[in-house]
Design a protein around this motif. Structure first.
Motif, PDB file in Angstrom:
ATOM      1  N   ARG A  93       8.528  14.968  55.775  1.00 15.31           N
ATOM      2  CA  ARG A  93       8.185  14.951  54.431  1.00 15.31           C
ATOM      3  C   ARG A  93       8.920  14.682  53.905  1.00 15.31           C
ATOM      4  N   LYS A  94      10.278  15.946  54.293  1.00 14.28           N
ATOM      5  CA  LYS A  94      11.453  16.250  53.635  1.00 14.28           C
ATOM      6  C   LYS A  94      12.326  15.054  53.802  1.00 14.28           C
ATOM      7  N   ALA A  95      12.154  14.771  54.860  1.00 11.51           N
ATOM      8  CA  ALA A  95      13.213  13.327  55.275  1.00 11.51           C
ATOM      9  C   ALA A  95      13.358  12.302  54.283  1.00 11.51           C
ATOM     10  N   GLU A  96      12.149  12.146  54.145  1.00 11.87           N
ATOM     11  CA  GLU A  96      10.931  11.129  54.047  1.00 11.87           C
ATOM     12  C   GLU A  96      11.736  11.238  52.056  1.00 11.87           C
ATOM     13  N   ALA A  97      10.917  12.375  51.445  1.00 11.11           N
ATOM     14  CA  ALA A  97      11.830  12.582  50.419  1.00 11.11           C
ATOM     15  C   ALA A  97      13.187  12.369  50.094  1.00 11.11           C
ATOM     16  N   ALA A  98      13.880  13.051  50.775  1.00 13.32           N
ATOM     17  CA  ALA A  98      15.754  12.499  50.601  1.00 13.32           C
ATOM     18  C   ALA A  98      16.210  10.566  50.920  1.00 13.32           C
ATOM     19  N   ALA A  99      15.181  10.881  52.124  1.00  5.90           N
ATOM     20  CA  ALA A  99      14.969   8.972  51.739  1.00  5.90           C
ATOM     21  C   ALA A  99      14.693   7.814  50.515  1.00  5.90           C
ATOM     22  N   ARG A 100      14.106   8.422  50.070  1.00  3.03           N
ATOM     23  CA  ARG A 100      13.708   7.955  49.079  1.00  3.03           C
ATOM     24  C   ARG A 100      14.557   7.851  47.269  1.00  3.03           C
ATOM     25  N   THR A 101      14.979   9.580  47.385  1.00  2.00           N
ATOM     26  CA  THR A 101      16.287   9.679  46.315  1.00  2.00           C
ATOM     27  C   THR A 101      17.354   9.118  46.525  1.00  2.00           C
ATOM     28  N   GLU A 102      17.659   8.871  47.543  1.00  2.00           N
ATOM     29  CA  GLU A 102      18.639   7.809  48.435  1.00  2.00           C
ATOM     30  C   GLU A 102      18.708   6.617  47.813  1.00  2.00           C
ATOM     31  N   TRP A 103      17.251   6.018  48.018  1.00  2.00           N
ATOM     32  CA  TRP A 103      17.397   4.880  47.753  1.00  2.00           C
ATOM     33  C   TRP A 103      17.481   4.354  45.821  1.00  2.00           C
ATOM     34  N   GLU A 104      17.296   5.290  45.483  1.00  2.00           N
ATOM     35  CA  GLU A 104      16.740   5.650  44.185  1.00  2.00           C
ATOM     36  C   GLU A 104      18.224   5.221  43.216  1.00  2.00           C
TER      37      GLU A 104
END
Length: 368
Positions: A42-53
């Motif tokens: 979940r933490k990795a997914e949140a970081a990936a979403r933030t990086e994409w945005e």
């Protein structure tokens, strides 16, 4: 934010996957596997979403091997400063020019074979080729463990194409050559050669030796500091077994006392003496320079007229003379600071065979 479970090695693992739209409005899935827990995923997914945005997301499928291995080495913890510097040089000079531009996920077994052949064609030593091979292989194992790649190209290498470990060259002086050398050598740091031949000490150990490490009463030398090309003087030696005490002969103690008198005199005569408490040092007390050490050693040997061997071979000379005199290999191992007796036996197998022959004859004589 759904997290998905899958099985790997009989244990549950997790991955995240979510859809986004690129600048052209085209849908794509961002996915990453290899997480051992849901929270980590979940933490990795949140970081990936933030990086994409933010527009800073990097698609793992587009990361080149050159980018990955540099980042991997930078974050690797169990590497000494000297080894890290050497590895950076290998990446820059041998690895990245051949396979660095290939995407990590697209490196094939043919590319690894090409890397090996390229190094061999350049005339690199077997030892260097092996070290570079191991560096790249370890990097790919990490990528596979983190599931950044599906297949490891090293798993497909044929046995014959893997660089074989070559036995290091062991050269040494005979008893007669040692005597001839000491009869002719002249240098203010002659004690350096004495410690190498009589004690089997490594170059860095000799150049890092301090007077406080020597017990003149018990004839003991404690090895606990060394001089390294990149790091300078550091606490510590090559291996854990390198931390050791060596009992030395009266001749060595006598030579150390003579050398100490010279160093004390230089200290008294110098206006700017930098006292590092070093046994072997420059006239101003600073550590000996390692920049042109090999050239310096060649000049020393040439002046004596004795057959040339590397400075490191003085250590082999010590071991060969000890073993030839019947010293137990375990004692030689401890004296030289080898990590295990296997290293000693493998390195000097040609000498231990003679010891075995002598032991066989001794047993026959006892039982007759």
């Amino acid at each position: 934010m759904p997290i998905y479970e899958y099985e790997k090695g009989g244990k549950p693992h997790y991955y995240y996957a979510f859809e986004v739209k690129d600048a052209n409005g085209k849908r794509k899935t961002i996915k990453k596997r290899g997480f051992k827990g849901k929270t980590e995923a979940r933490k990795a997914e949140a970081a990936a979403r933030t990086e994409w945005e933010r527009g800073t997301y990097i698609d793992p499928s587009k990361v080149t091997f050159g980018e990955y291995i540099i980042d991997w080495l930078k974050n690797k913890q169990d590497v000494s400063v000297e080894t890290r510097i050497t590895n950076v040089g290998h990446i820059k000079n041998h690895i990245n020019p051949v396979i660095g531009a290939i995407p990590l996920q697209k490196v094939k077994v043919d590319d690894i074979e090409k890397l090996i052949k390229n190094m061999q064609d350049k005339g690199l030593s077997d030892g260097t080729v092996r070290k570079v091979f191991n560096l790249v292989q370890t990097c790919f194992k990490t990528a596979q463990r983190k599931e950044l790649i599906i297949k490891n190209p090293f798993d497909l290498l044929e046995k014959g194409s893997k660089p074989r470990p070559s036995k290091s060259k062991v050269d040494y002086w005979t008893k007669e050559e040692v005597k001839e050398f000491f009869n002719k050598v002249e240098h203010r740091n002659k004690i350096m050669f004495t410690l190498a031949i009589y004690c089997g000490m490594r170059r860095g150990e000799i150049l890092g030796l301090r007077w406080k490490d020597i017990d003149f009463e018990t004839s003991q030398i404690k090895i606990s500091q060394s001089l390294r090309p990149q790091q300078g003087l550091i606490k510590g030696v090559k291996t854990d077994a390198g931390f050791r005490s060596i009992t030395v002969a009266p001749y060595v103690i006598s030579e150390l006392k003579k050398h100490r008198s010279m160093v004390l005199q230089e200290r008294l005569e110098s206006n700017e003496y930098n006292d590092h408490d070093l046994v072997v040092c420059q006239p101003d007390g600073n550590p000996v320079s390692l920049d042109n050490f090999t050239r310096f050693w060649k000049r020393i040997v040439k002046k004596t007229g004795v057959r040339y061997i590397r400075f490191h071979d003085l250590r082999h000379t010590c071991a060969s003379l000890l073993l030839s005199a019947g010293t137990h290999p375990k004692i030689v191992q401890e004296m030289l600071g080898h990590a295990s007796i296997k290293v000693t036996l493998d390195t000097y197998s040609h000498l231990t065979r003679n010891i075995q022959a002598e032991a066989a004859m001794a047993l026959e004589n006892i039982l007759k």
